[in-house]
Design a protein around this motif. Structure first.
Motif, PDB file in Angstrom:
ATOM      1  N   SER A 303     -64.603  37.028  38.785  1.00 36.14           N
ATOM      2  CA  SER A 303     -64.858  38.177  39.569  1.00 36.14           C
ATOM      3  C   SER A 303     -64.768  38.639  40.804  1.00 36.14           C
ATOM      4  CB  SER A 303     -66.801  38.110  39.692  1.00 36.14           C
ATOM      5  OG  SER A 303     -66.737  36.602  40.737  1.00 36.14           O
ATOM      6  N   GLN A 304     -63.510  37.985  41.367  1.00 32.08           N
ATOM      7  CA  GLN A 304     -62.651  38.124  42.390  1.00 32.08           C
ATOM      8  C   GLN A 304     -61.374  38.642  41.469  1.00 32.08           C
ATOM      9  OE1 GLN A 304     -62.845  33.012  43.225  1.00 32.08           O
ATOM     10  NE2 GLN A 304     -63.774  33.831  44.937  1.00 32.08           N
ATOM     11  N   ILE A 305     -61.570  39.362  40.725  1.00 37.59           N
ATOM     12  CA  ILE A 305     -59.953  40.100  41.124  1.00 37.59           C
ATOM     13  C   ILE A 305     -59.670  41.165  41.827  1.00 37.59           C
ATOM     14  CG2 ILE A 305     -58.455  41.150  39.652  1.00 37.59           C
ATOM     15  CD1 ILE A 305     -58.793  37.706  39.066  1.00 37.59           C
ATOM     16  N   PHE A 306     -60.586  41.893  41.881  1.00 35.15           N
ATOM     17  CA  PHE A 306     -60.782  42.858  42.720  1.00 35.15           C
ATOM     18  C   PHE A 306     -60.649  42.552  43.955  1.00 35.15           C
ATOM     19  CE2 PHE A 306     -62.721  46.301  45.414  1.00 35.15           C
ATOM     20  CZ  PHE A 306     -62.518  47.125  45.060  1.00 35.15           C
ATOM     21  N   ASP A 307     -61.457  41.076  45.349  1.00 42.24           N
ATOM     22  CA  ASP A 307     -61.477  41.063  45.836  1.00 42.24           C
ATOM     23  C   ASP A 307     -60.048  40.800  46.164  1.00 42.24           C
ATOM     24  OD1 ASP A 307     -63.970  41.129  46.992  1.00 42.24           O
ATOM     25  OD2 ASP A 307     -64.391  39.372  46.273  1.00 42.24           O
ATOM     26  N   PHE A 308     -59.364  39.969  45.032  1.00 41.31           N
ATOM     27  CA  PHE A 308     -57.694  39.312  45.119  1.00 41.31           C
ATOM     28  C   PHE A 308     -57.388  40.477  45.442  1.00 41.31           C
ATOM     29  CE2 PHE A 308     -53.145  38.283  43.676  1.00 41.31           C
ATOM     30  CZ  PHE A 308     -54.107  36.612  43.820  1.00 41.31           C
ATOM     31  N   ILE A 309     -56.739  41.582  44.736  1.00 44.98           N
ATOM     32  CA  ILE A 309     -56.558  42.112  44.681  1.00 44.98           C
ATOM     33  C   ILE A 309     -56.081  43.547  46.073  1.00 44.98           C
ATOM     34  CG2 ILE A 309     -55.144  44.644  43.594  1.00 44.98           C
ATOM     35  CD1 ILE A 309     -55.619  43.679  41.292  1.00 44.98           C
ATOM     36  N   ALA A 310     -57.529  44.117  46.585  1.00 47.13           N
ATOM     37  CA  ALA A 310     -57.664  44.704  47.535  1.00 47.13           C
ATOM     38  C   ALA A 310     -57.380  44.320  49.598  1.00 47.13           C
ATOM     39  CB  ALA A 310     -59.532  44.509  48.061  1.00 47.13           C
ATOM     40  N   THR A 311     -57.683  42.511  48.575  1.00 50.51           N
ATOM     41  CA  THR A 311     -56.955  41.364  49.631  1.00 50.51           C
ATOM     42  C   THR A 311     -55.311  41.766  50.197  1.00 50.51           C
ATOM     43  OG1 THR A 311     -58.694  40.452  50.188  1.00 50.51           O
ATOM     44  CG2 THR A 311     -56.790  39.416  50.949  1.00 50.51           C
ATOM     45  N   LEU A 312     -54.742  41.190  48.750  1.00 49.09           N
ATOM     46  CA  LEU A 312     -53.395  41.960  48.869  1.00 49.09           C
ATOM     47  C   LEU A 312     -52.354  42.748  48.931  1.00 49.09           C
ATOM     48  CD1 LEU A 312     -51.048  40.838  45.497  1.00 49.09           C
ATOM     49  CD2 LEU A 312     -50.971  43.069  46.718  1.00 49.09           C
ATOM     50  N   VAL A 313     -53.688  43.619  48.908  1.00 53.97           N
ATOM     51  CA  VAL A 313     -53.829  45.203  49.374  1.00 53.97           C
ATOM     52  C   VAL A 313     -52.932  45.500  51.053  1.00 53.97           C
ATOM     53  CG1 VAL A 313     -53.948  47.605  49.677  1.00 53.97           C
ATOM     54  CG2 VAL A 313     -53.779  46.307  47.534  1.00 53.97           C
ATOM     55  N   ALA A 314     -54.357  44.331  51.413  1.00 56.66           N
ATOM     56  CA  ALA A 314     -54.586  44.390  53.306  1.00 56.66           C
ATOM     57  C   ALA A 314     -53.246  43.807  53.481  1.00 56.66           C
ATOM     58  CB  ALA A 314     -55.887  44.106  52.715  1.00 56.66           C
ATOM     59  N   PHE A 315     -52.828  42.614  53.511  1.00 54.69           N
ATOM     60  CA  PHE A 315     -52.164  42.334  53.752  1.00 54.69           C
ATOM     61  C   PHE A 315     -50.972  43.050  53.714  1.00 54.69           C
ATOM     62  CE2 PHE A 315     -53.773  37.820  52.907  1.00 54.69           C
ATOM     63  CZ  PHE A 315     -53.851  37.766  54.106  1.00 54.69           C
ATOM     64  N   ALA A 316     -50.671  44.067  52.130  1.00 49.74           N
ATOM     65  CA  ALA A 316     -49.691  44.384  52.130  1.00 49.74           C
ATOM     66  C   ALA A 316     -49.295  45.719  53.633  1.00 49.74           C
ATOM     67  CB  ALA A 316     -49.247  45.275  51.229  1.00 49.74           C
ATOM     68  N   MET A 317     -50.098  46.309  53.487  1.00 50.74           N
ATOM     69  CA  MET A 317     -50.449  48.040  54.810  1.00 50.74           C
ATOM     70  C   MET A 317     -50.159  46.932  56.918  1.00 50.74           C
ATOM     71  SD  MET A 317     -50.650  50.068  53.099  1.00 50.74           S
ATOM     72  CE  MET A 317     -48.886  49.564  52.038  1.00 50.74           C
ATOM     73  N   VAL A 318     -51.307  45.917  56.469  1.00 46.09           N
ATOM     74  CA  VAL A 318     -50.549  45.060  57.452  1.00 46.09           C
ATOM     75  C   VAL A 318     -49.068  45.323  58.145  1.00 46.09           C
ATOM     76  CG1 VAL A 318     -51.249  43.903  59.278  1.00 46.09           C
ATOM     77  CG2 VAL A 318     -53.374  44.584  57.851  1.00 46.09           C
ATOM     78  N   ASP A 319     -49.069  44.470  57.346  1.00 48.04           N
ATOM     79  CA  ASP A 319     -47.380  43.767  57.337  1.00 48.04           C
ATOM     80  C   ASP A 319     -47.160  45.114  57.351  1.00 48.04           C
ATOM     81  OD1 ASP A 319     -45.214  42.398  57.955  1.00 48.04           O
ATOM     82  OD2 ASP A 319     -45.405  42.108  55.815  1.00 48.04           O
ATOM     83  N   MET A 320     -46.229  45.932  56.625  1.00 46.66           N
ATOM     84  CA  MET A 320     -45.854  46.994  56.332  1.00 46.66           C
ATOM     85  C   MET A 320     -45.746  47.452  57.993  1.00 46.66           C
ATOM     86  SD  MET A 320     -45.341  50.335  53.921  1.00 46.66           S
ATOM     87  CE  MET A 320     -45.521  48.812  52.403  1.00 46.66           C
ATOM     88  N   PHE A 321     -46.771  48.118  58.464  1.00 46.93           N
ATOM     89  CA  PHE A 321     -47.235  48.824  59.604  1.00 46.93           C
ATOM     90  C   PHE A 321     -46.278  48.216  60.532  1.00 46.93           C
ATOM     91  CE2 PHE A 321     -48.366  52.333  56.143  1.00 46.93           C
ATOM     92  CZ  PHE A 321     -47.350  53.299  56.660  1.00 46.93           C
ATOM     93  N   ASP A 322     -47.248  46.999  60.695  1.00 49.80           N
ATOM     94  CA  ASP A 322     -46.700  46.276  61.761  1.00 49.80           C
ATOM     95  C   ASP A 322     -45.328  46.341  62.141  1.00 49.80           C
ATOM     96  OD1 ASP A 322     -49.278  45.601  62.880  1.00 49.80           O
ATOM     97  OD2 ASP A 322     -48.946  43.589  62.250  1.00 49.80           O
ATOM     98  N   THR A 323     -44.803  46.046  61.116  1.00 56.07           N
ATOM     99  CA  THR A 323     -43.471  46.021  61.710  1.00 56.07           C
ATOM    100  C   THR A 323     -42.588  47.178  60.928  1.00 56.07           C
ATOM    101  OG1 THR A 323     -42.860  43.856  59.795  1.00 56.07           O
ATOM    102  CG2 THR A 323     -40.714  45.075  59.888  1.00 56.07           C
ATOM    103  N   ILE A 324     -42.716  48.375  60.719  1.00 54.84           N
ATOM    104  CA  ILE A 324     -42.704  49.499  60.799  1.00 54.84           C
ATOM    105  C   ILE A 324     -42.448  49.875  62.613  1.00 54.84           C
ATOM    106  CG2 ILE A 324     -42.053  51.912  59.961  1.00 54.84           C
ATOM    107  CD1 ILE A 324     -43.103  51.397  57.505  1.00 54.84           C
ATOM    108  N   GLY A 325     -43.940  50.047  62.868  1.00 55.12           N
ATOM    109  CA  GLY A 325     -44.103  50.276  63.984  1.00 55.12           C
ATOM    110  C   GLY A 325     -43.212  49.320  65.082  1.00 55.12           C
ATOM    111  N   THR A 326     -43.039  48.129  65.079  1.00 55.67           N
ATOM    112  CA  THR A 326     -42.068  47.884  66.027  1.00 55.67           C
ATOM    113  C   THR A 326     -40.605  48.104  65.992  1.00 55.67           C
ATOM    114  OG1 THR A 326     -43.765  45.354  65.664  1.00 55.67           O
ATOM    115  CG2 THR A 326     -41.808  44.996  66.913  1.00 55.67           C
ATOM    116  N   LEU A 327     -40.020  47.964  65.087  1.00 59.47           N
ATOM    117  CA  LEU A 327     -39.166  48.560  65.129  1.00 59.47           C
ATOM    118  C   LEU A 327     -39.002  49.900  65.147  1.00 59.47           C
ATOM    119  CD1 LEU A 327     -37.919  47.288  61.308  1.00 59.47           C
ATOM    120  CD2 LEU A 327     -37.044  46.287  63.520  1.00 59.47           C
ATOM    121  N   MET A 328     -39.368  51.030  64.502  1.00 63.52           N
ATOM    122  CA  MET A 328     -39.757  52.308  65.435  1.00 63.52           C
ATOM    123  C   MET A 328     -39.633  52.153  66.776  1.00 63.52           C
ATOM    124  SD  MET A 328     -41.524  54.642  62.253  1.00 63.52           S
ATOM    125  CE  MET A 328     -41.602  55.633  63.493  1.00 63.52           C
ATOM    126  N   GLY A 329     -40.741  51.327  67.428  1.00 63.61           N
ATOM    127  CA  GLY A 329     -41.516  51.609  68.844  1.00 63.61           C
ATOM    128  C   GLY A 329     -40.287  51.096  69.111  1.00 63.61           C
TER     129      GLY A 329
END
Length: 502
Positions: A303-329
């Motif tokens: 029953s936690q698989i959806f939460d697992f995937i959603a949390t993985l995506v959340a980590f991915a999005m936050v890290d991706m745009f933190d890094t992109i934002g820092t590099l670009m900015g």
């Protein structure tokens, strides 16, 4: 005079082809290092790069203490001690920063990201009920996702898809964000029951009770003013001098407060401890290293698989745009004359920089920490003149030393580095003049990017707000052709993240 001493200024020769070539006058080992990192080519010097590295390190060394404090909250349930957390935080910073130095050759440092660590501990573990090892596995999987996106070039496509208004707003948003971080670290911005935040009280009648907090806030202001004055006088190393000077003054005034009978000043000195740092390595090997592999899949229900995937995506999005934002900015704030941007205005070696982030996240999860990301505090080193991977190398070496000197690293007060963060915020706000404030389709996404980024304490949320508002405005005004496919996809991903994982 030895052969390694640089006795002349770099010379520029004009070959037959007409293209200027920089002649490196360093000889021997220093010459090889200069050529490898391109220090002279970038119109920098060893002194400047080392000062920039020291500045970056001093503005982000707090992560060793803050991250360790946060993860030690898991000790009752999973045995994650402060010492173990201190070591895996340092290792994550060393690996990520050295990758930046030798692979991307950019003046950026990496470490376990603020915000992501809180999400890991308080949301994933305490909120969703995952174990420490489960959460590490999620971070490792998100790192693998980063790696795949990087190898196929998707992350670079994402960078190129950032609308111009948001691209311009990112540096200003980061500037306001890190200035807010500095104000909070110094205690200048205090919590208030009614207004949420307020200015710290400097009422001297309360000195015996809150003297230490007053001194901390005052020294952050002193640090900012020292940096501003020295920068106005064009003194090299202004930030380093500001940090060191305010740190010394901080302890000097604490001593005066102690003599005056301030209980809060006495408490600061009472809390200073010197523990054996070697025990931390033992704890790290016992409770953290490799847990993602040995225990990561345990106790995960279907029953936690959806939460697992959603949390993985959340980590991915936050890290991706933190890094992109820092590099670009950071690179855009430094300008094209810094040499950090190519002729199209994009960050040089950004593909390799994103690869560094991906690998560091994976190795950080294996070591026991949350997502490793490019630190926005790197902007302080770039502002100090850092232009090459040698700046990152200096930061990495300092983290290696700090790993064995945890009690001494803890002595650097946050108020001393807060002044540098606020000053960099001042520098990075300059880009707002390039935003077309008369066009709502540009002004609203840009404003939301800046405001949400700082007020929600998240670079990625600010970028998400910019993307979503930009797409909606363009759709509703008949400008569908202005929305690239990648922009549309990213907007949907951001909406998914907000609706199902936040």
């Amino acid at each position: 005079m030895t052969e390694n001493q640089n006795t002349e200024q770099p010379q520029v020769e004009e070959p037959a082809g007409g293209e200027a070539v920089v002649t490196v006058n360093n000889k021997g080992f220093l010459g090889a290092v200069d050529n490898y990192f391109g220090i002279t080519k970038m119109k920098s010097s060893f002194k400047t790069e080392m000062l920039a590295g020291l500045t970056t390190f001093m503005t982000m060394v707090y992560i060793l203490i803050v991250n360790a404090d946060m993860f030690s909250a898991l000790e009752p349930a999973y045995g994650v001690t402060f010492g173990a957390a201190y070591i895996f935080t340092a290792i994550g910073a060393i690996i990520g920063t050295m990758l930046m130095a030798f692979l991307a050759k950019l003046p950026f440092a990496q470490a376990p990201g603020m915000g992501l660590n809180a999400f890991f501990v308080y949301t994933v573990c305490f909120g969703l009920g995952y174990t420490y090892a489960n959460a590490l596995l999620i971070v490792l999987c998100s790192g693998v996702l980063f790696l795949i996106l990087t190898i196929v070039g998707a992350r670079k496509m994402i960078v190129r898809a950032v609308p111009e208004a948001i691209r311009i707003a990112i540096p200003a948003g980061i500037g306001l964000f890190i200035a807010f971080v500095g104000l909070q670290n110094a205690g200048i911005v205090a919590l208030d029951a009614s207004t949420k935040v307020t200015l710290i009280s400097f009422n001297l009648l309360n000195f015996t009770v809150s003297g230490a907090a007053m001194i901390k806030a005052a020294m952050a202001i002193v640090s900012l003013l020292i940096i501003a004055i020295l920068a106005k006088l064009k003194v090299k190393g202004a930030m380093v001098f500001g940090i060191i000077g305010s740190a010394l003054l901080y302890y000097a005034f604490l001593g005066i407060g102690l003599a005056a009978g301030s209980d809060s000043c006495k408490a600061v000195f009472d809390e200073i401890e010197f523990n054996n740092p070697l025990q931390a390595f033992v704890d790290f090997g016992t409770v953290s290293f490799g847990k993602a592999f040995t225990e990561g899949w345990q106790n995960i229900e279907a029953s936690q698989i959806f939460d697992f995937i959603a949390t993985l995506v959340a980590f991915a999005m936050v890290d991706m745009f933190d890094t992109i934002g820092t590099l670009m900015g950071t690179c855009q704030a430094a300008g094209k004359e810094s040499g950090l941007l190519d002729e199209t205005g994009e960050v040089k070696n950004i593909q390799k920089a994103l690869l560094c982030d991906s690998i560091a996240t994976c190795t950080g999860a294996i070591c026991g920490t949350s997502t490793v990301t490019t630190f926005v505090e790197s902007s302080s080193g770039v502002a100090e003149g850092g232009r090459t991977g040698f700046t990152a190398f200096v930061v990495g070496v300092l983290f290696i030393i700090a790993m064995f000197l945890s009690p001494i690293a803890a002595l650097i007060p946050q108020c001393a580095t807060a002044g540098a963060l606020i000053y960099v915020g001042v520098l990075m706000m300059g880009n707002v003049v390039n935003i077309d404030w008369k066009d709502p389709a540009a002004a609203v996404p840009a404003f939301l990017t800046i405001a949400v980024m700082s007020f929600t304490y998240s670079i990625s949320y600010g970028i998400a707000a910019g993307f979503i508002s930009y797409t909606i405005i363009k759709l509703c005004t008949g400008k569908v052709k202005d929305i690239s496919p990648v922009t549309a996809i990213l907007t949907l991903v951001f909406l998914f993240t907000f609706l199902f994982t936040h």
